[in-house]
Design a protein around this motif. Structure first.
Motif, PDB file in Angstrom:
ATOM      1  N   ARG A  44      -4.519  11.678  -2.123  1.00  0.00           N
ATOM      2  CA  ARG A  44      -3.461  11.532  -1.121  1.00  0.00           C
ATOM      3  C   ARG A  44      -3.634  12.573  -0.019  1.00  0.00           C
ATOM      4  O   ARG A  44      -3.389  12.293   1.159  1.00  0.00           O
ATOM      5  CB  ARG A  44      -2.095  11.680  -1.798  1.00  0.00           C
ATOM      6  N   LEU A  47       0.833  -1.206   0.000  1.00  0.00           N
ATOM      7  CA  LEU A  47       0.000   0.000   0.000  1.00  0.00           C
ATOM      8  C   LEU A  47       0.866   1.255   0.000  1.00  0.00           C
ATOM      9  O   LEU A  47       0.651   2.171  -0.811  1.00  0.00           O
ATOM     10  CB  LEU A  47      -0.914  -0.004   1.224  1.00  0.00           C
ATOM     11  N   CYS A  94     -12.171   1.461   5.897  1.00  0.00           N
ATOM     12  CA  CYS A  94     -11.526   2.749   6.165  1.00  0.00           C
ATOM     13  C   CYS A  94     -11.129   2.922   7.624  1.00  0.00           C
ATOM     14  O   CYS A  94     -10.079   3.505   7.931  1.00  0.00           O
ATOM     15  CB  CYS A  94     -12.434   3.898   5.712  1.00  0.00           C
ATOM     16  N   LEU A 104      -6.470   6.598  -3.776  1.00  0.00           N
ATOM     17  CA  LEU A 104      -7.020   5.430  -3.090  1.00  0.00           C
ATOM     18  C   LEU A 104      -8.483   5.250  -3.471  1.00  0.00           C
ATOM     19  O   LEU A 104      -9.220   6.226  -3.634  1.00  0.00           O
ATOM     20  CB  LEU A 104      -6.909   5.630  -1.569  1.00  0.00           C
ATOM     21  N   LEU A 128      -6.160  11.323   2.512  1.00  0.00           N
ATOM     22  CA  LEU A 128      -5.587  10.285   3.377  1.00  0.00           C
ATOM     23  C   LEU A 128      -4.670  10.895   4.428  1.00  0.00           C
ATOM     24  O   LEU A 128      -4.757  10.578   5.630  1.00  0.00           O
ATOM     25  CB  LEU A 128      -4.836   9.271   2.510  1.00  0.00           C
ATOM     26  N   LEU A 150       1.253   4.197  -2.955  1.00  0.00           N
ATOM     27  CA  LEU A 150       1.073   5.623  -2.692  1.00  0.00           C
ATOM     28  C   LEU A 150       2.341   6.402  -3.031  1.00  0.00           C
ATOM     29  O   LEU A 150       2.291   7.492  -3.597  1.00  0.00           O
ATOM     30  CB  LEU A 150       0.692   5.838  -1.227  1.00  0.00           C
ATOM     31  N   THR A 209     -12.925   9.739   4.237  1.00  0.00           N
ATOM     32  CA  THR A 209     -11.678   8.998   4.401  1.00  0.00           C
ATOM     33  C   THR A 209     -11.745   8.079   5.615  1.00  0.00           C
ATOM     34  O   THR A 209     -11.339   6.930   5.547  1.00  0.00           O
ATOM     35  CB  THR A 209     -10.460   9.936   4.490  1.00  0.00           C
TER      36      THR A 209
END
Length: 904
Positions: free
Chosen positions: A148, A67, A179, A130, A151, A71, A281
């Protein structure tokens, strides 16, 4: 993105110093420096050009590395659950709909990256980072698009209001594709804290061992998590390092919030109730822990950087709750074309009806989509569910074809009152409320209520214009749920726990060795061969396992028929026609033979065989000694599996003490009764003290119950050991090593008491001489690897060789002990199962009563002496178990509402 990113030293989600621990797992810990290196390596494998990645999530290091690498490389990543069933169907739906360029999954502990094409087939917006599903278990491929910035801002805000720092350590109590579960990891890493990675459930004792060893400081859960904690023996406040508990993912009742907050405060642990959504989020609001007891009904205040307002408030100040903040999603995606779209929202309309109280705290009063209009009145479905829950009726409510459809796993009798209860509370006619009986109340993979099955039923009723008429139940056919209910009912009946739920396990319900045999035999009819850890698995987990096995068997049968059909086609020639017929006859015979067999756990078979050898040898029917010593090891094995499976030291101590009482109390009553009537036994024998205070010069009738004495006093000795500070913690951290150390001490005590390897005439029955056998059973229960089983086998052989001075007797004991080590289950004729079950279940009582019966017939009719002993023992066992159930039955007669055993 045209070039690889350098090692992400300043990654906002990796805030810790290189030397600080970031992740803790089964294989040890990983520092931030090591994690950054792993992320850089994985990013290189994903490639430089942006691509759409689908990551199948586990709660492990490999998933987190993948993950963070995606990113860091700017690759938009879809997180999906790697599980089976509904999760697999949703995963396949997303794969087919969005056609990702790369898939990443963990198989066999290794990450497998599959590039499905050289260059991306998609147009991806620069901000897109995401994609998370909001569908739960409904199978919809609708995704939430997150940037991003979404997040990182939400992770920073959570870390701020939870005051996370390098000293903190969270735990993956929730899935990472959800989440909330993901936010546990991102908020801790963004604060330079660390995370314990575990796949275990909070009802497993091993989870609490891991958490204590890792010094976890915070635990997160949804309402279902707190349900599990409340219905199991788990005690989170027993963790010495715990400072924080978090709750989100659905409403927890005000009384429960207040209770948890109060208990937490007494142990120096804060409870933080939170509110959020995937579209934000993760998090939008939180209730400061200092207010949890005083204002448990509120969701609190907006998180740092966010704001809450009420849109279109009515006269009471109630309106839709709207959130603004940097964590509001970019928008939804329903097709791959949506991945090119940019941010489309600057606020999030939550769909929740709320108000702002005078003290500034926000309170949720309902949900816009959870209201239905009936006869001009607005009806809150959540309130209806709450009203039923207050009356002990767990239920889901949805809009039905002619009003409200309520689904519940309650009994038909309980469901009959639902329309009247709701009509009284709302003022609507009873015909407004239909009732459907469900096998269970479904939950999504993230633990939230899943009302989709009930909605599907409502849709079917509406489409078919079906009238509910006078029927009070409608059954939904769902194999895993039906099997889980079967297991739950089994636990409820055999363990006499009418209020057992599908989240309960044999251990959580205080299952003991008396009930163990019957449960095993019945459970194997449902599940098949039981896994080693079955006592700690919930009814729901066992039901899912049974469904998975039955599905695999069905698929295998279909494939086999296909292969047979293909074989028949190949051999259609006249010269070969007879061979397929012979093959089919042989296959039919084999199928019938296999169908006549059933699986039986080895400890159950050993328990039955041992008591048969004991009584048969005493009655001169057999001549095989050693059964009682094998039975001691089986007892130690079962104590370790069940009584030592408690989540806390207190639970373990209580369970061991209860096990000692379940053996000792009937023994004292029986021996004492015989002593009073016949004068056969001394008071020391009746009080199970002969081994310690009786005549040690030679065998006499006072030594008949040496086995009972050893079992009771060894169990109580285990209680004393657990009461030693640090002993319980040591056993949880190193269960096999601890058991091996206990065995070594017990063998040393034996050698010292006997003065050598061979034991004397009574030394082989005295507690110091046989304690090692129960310790060996404990060791076998803790032996999970092949090397550990080899060690246990060597201990069995070394401990037994020369002990009796009788090679035949020693061979019998060694064979029994090795079977306990290596044989998990055996196949026996199905018709023999009831007899084996009855023998094993009543073994204690057969042992007690046979001493008074077999001498009457052993010389003239040894077979009759044996049969009479077993018949009498089984009868006494039935009487005893009936007597044990009297108090509960009496309480249920006085308070019928307290017993909610579901009857189908």
């Amino acid at each position: 993105m045209s070039a690889l990113l350098p090692r992400p030293l300043a990654h906002p989600l990796l805030a810790g110093a290189d030397a600080d621990v970031a992740l803790v797992g089964e294989r040890g810990s990983l520092t931030y420096g090591q994690l950054r290196d792993r992320v850089a390596e994985r990013s290189a494998l994903l490639g430089a050009a942006r691509r759409l990645v689908m990551l199948s999530c586990r709660r492990d290091v490999e998933t987190i590395v993948s993950l963070l690498a995606a990113l860091a490389g700017g690759h938009p990543v879809i997180l999906v659950d790697e599980g089976a069933g509904a999760a697999a169907r949703l995963r396949q739906s997303i794969l087919a709909e969005y056609d990702p360029d790369t898939t990443v999954a963990v198989r066999g502990g290794e990450t497998v990256i599959e590039h499905r094409r050289e260059a991306s087939a998609h147009e991806l917006h620069p901000d897109l980072a995401l994609l998370l599903s909001t569908s739960g278990s409904t199978g919809s491929p609708k995704l939430v698009r997150l940037s991003r910035a979404n997040l990182e801002s939400n992770a920073a805000a959570i870390a701020e209001y939870l005051d996370l720092g390098a000293r903190d350590r969270g735990a993956t109590t929730l899935p990472l594709h959800y989440c909330y579960g993901l936010s546990i990891v991102t908020s801790h890493l963004a604060a330079g804290a660390s995370v314990l990675l575990t796949e275990r459930s909070v009802i497993e004792p091993a989870f609490w061992s891991e958490a204590e060893h890792a010094r976890v400081t915070s635990l997160a859960g949804v309402p279902h998590t707190f349900d599990l904690l409340e219905t199991s023996a788990a005690d989170p406040f027993a963790l010495p390092s715990l400072r924080l508990m978090m709750q989100a993912g659905g409403k927890l009742g005000a009384d429960r919030v207040r209770r948890w907050a109060r208990h937490g405060a007494a142990h120096g642990v804060d409870l933080v109730v939170m509110y959020g959504a995937t579209e934000a989020t993760a998090r939008m609001a939180y209730l400061p822990p200092a207010l949890a007891e005083q204002r448990p009904e509120a969701i609190g205040i907006a998180i740092p950087g966010g704001a809450l307002r009420i849109d279109g408030p009515d006269a009471e100040g109630c309106g839709e709750l709207v959130y603004t903040g940097p964590n509001v999603m970019m928008g939804y995606a329903s097709t791959p074309a949506d991945l090119a779209r940019g941010p489309e929202l600057d606020e999030l309309r939550t769909g929740d009806i709320a108000r702002i109280a005078p003290d500034g705290l926000v309170e949720i009063v309902g949900r816009a989509s959870r209201f239905v209009k009936l006869f001009g009145l607005r009806v809150d479905l959540d309130r209806l569910e709450g009203l039923l829950a207050e009356r002990g009726l767990p239920a889901h409510a949805v809009e039905g074809p002619d009003g409200v459809l309520v689904g519940s796993p309650a009994s038909p009798g309980e469901l009959e009152c639902v329309p009247a209860v709701l009509a009284s509370a709302t003022g609507l006619p009873t015909r407004s409320f239909g009732v459907a009986r469900l096998d269970d109340l479904a939950l999504t993979s993230s633990g939230k209520p899943d009302r989709a099955p009930l909605r599907a039923l409502a849709d079917e009723l509406a489409a078919a214009a079906h009238e509910l008429r006078d029927e009070s139940t409608l059954e939904r056919h769902d194999d895993p749920a039906a099997l889980a209910e079967a297991v739950r009912s089994l636990f409820a009946v055999v363990l006499d726990r009418p209020r057992a739920t599908e989240s309960d396990s044999f251990v959580a319900l205080d299952g003991d060795s008396l009930a163990y045999v019957e449960v095993v035999v019945r459970l194997e009819r449902i599940v098949g061969e039981l896994p080693r850890e079955w006592p700690s698995l919930s009814a729901a987990e066992l039901g899912a396992l049974a469904a998975e096995r039955r599905g695999a068997a069905a698929r295998g049968a279909v494939e086999a028929r296909g292969r047979r059909g293909a074989s028949a086609t190949v051999t259609e020639g006249a010269d070969a026609r007879e061979h397929p017929r012979q093959g089919r006859r042989l296959a039919t015979a084999l199928a019938r033979w296999r169908g006549s067999l059933a699986t039986l756990e080895a400890p159950v078979a050993l328990r039955s065989l041992a008591i048969v050898l004991i009584v048969g040898t005493h009655a001169n029917l057999l001549g095989v000694q050693g059964g009682a010593h094998v039975l001691l090891a089986v007892l130690g094995y079962n104590l370790a599996r069940f009584q030592l499976a408690g989540a806390t030291r207190r639970a373990r101590v209580r369970s061991l003490a209860r096990a000692a009482a379940m053996i000792g109390v009937p023994a004292v009553l029986w021996i004492g009764g015989v002593a009073l009537v016949a004068g056969t036994y001394e008071p020391t024998t009746a009080m199970l003290l002969n081994s310690l205070l009786g005549d040690q010069s030679g065998w006499s009738e006072q030594w008949r119950f040496w086995f009972i004495e050893a079992a009771v006093w060894a169990t109580l000795l285990a209680v004393l050991v657990l009461l030693v500070p640090g002993a319980d913690r040591l056993e949880r951290r190193s269960p096999f090593a601890a058991a091996l150390a206990v065995l070594a001490v017990a063998l040393a005590v034996r050698v010292l008491s006997t003065g050598g390897i061979q034991a004397g005439a009574v030394e082989r029955y005295a507690l110091p001489g046989v304690l090692w056998l129960m310790a060996l059973g404990w060791l076998v229960a803790r032996a999970e690897t092949t090397s550990q089983r080899v060690v246990a086998s060597l201990a069995a052989v070394v401990g037994t060789a020369g002990f009796f001075g009788d090679p035949q007797r020693e061979a019998v004991v060694i064979a029994g002990l090795l079977a306990l080590v290596w044989v998990r289950s055996i196949r026996v004729p199905r018709v023999a199962i009831p007899a084996i079950t009855a023998i094993a279940t009543s073994s204690l009582f057969v042992y007690l009563v046979h001493w008074e019966l077999y001498p009457l017939l052993e010389d003239d009719a040894p077979l009759a002496a044996t049969v009479v002993s077993f018949a009498a023992g089984m009868a006494v066992c039935a009487v005893w178990r009936g007597a044990l159930g009297l108090p509960r039955r009496w309480r249920r007669r006085r308070n019928p509402a307290s017993a909610r055993l579901r009857v189908d």
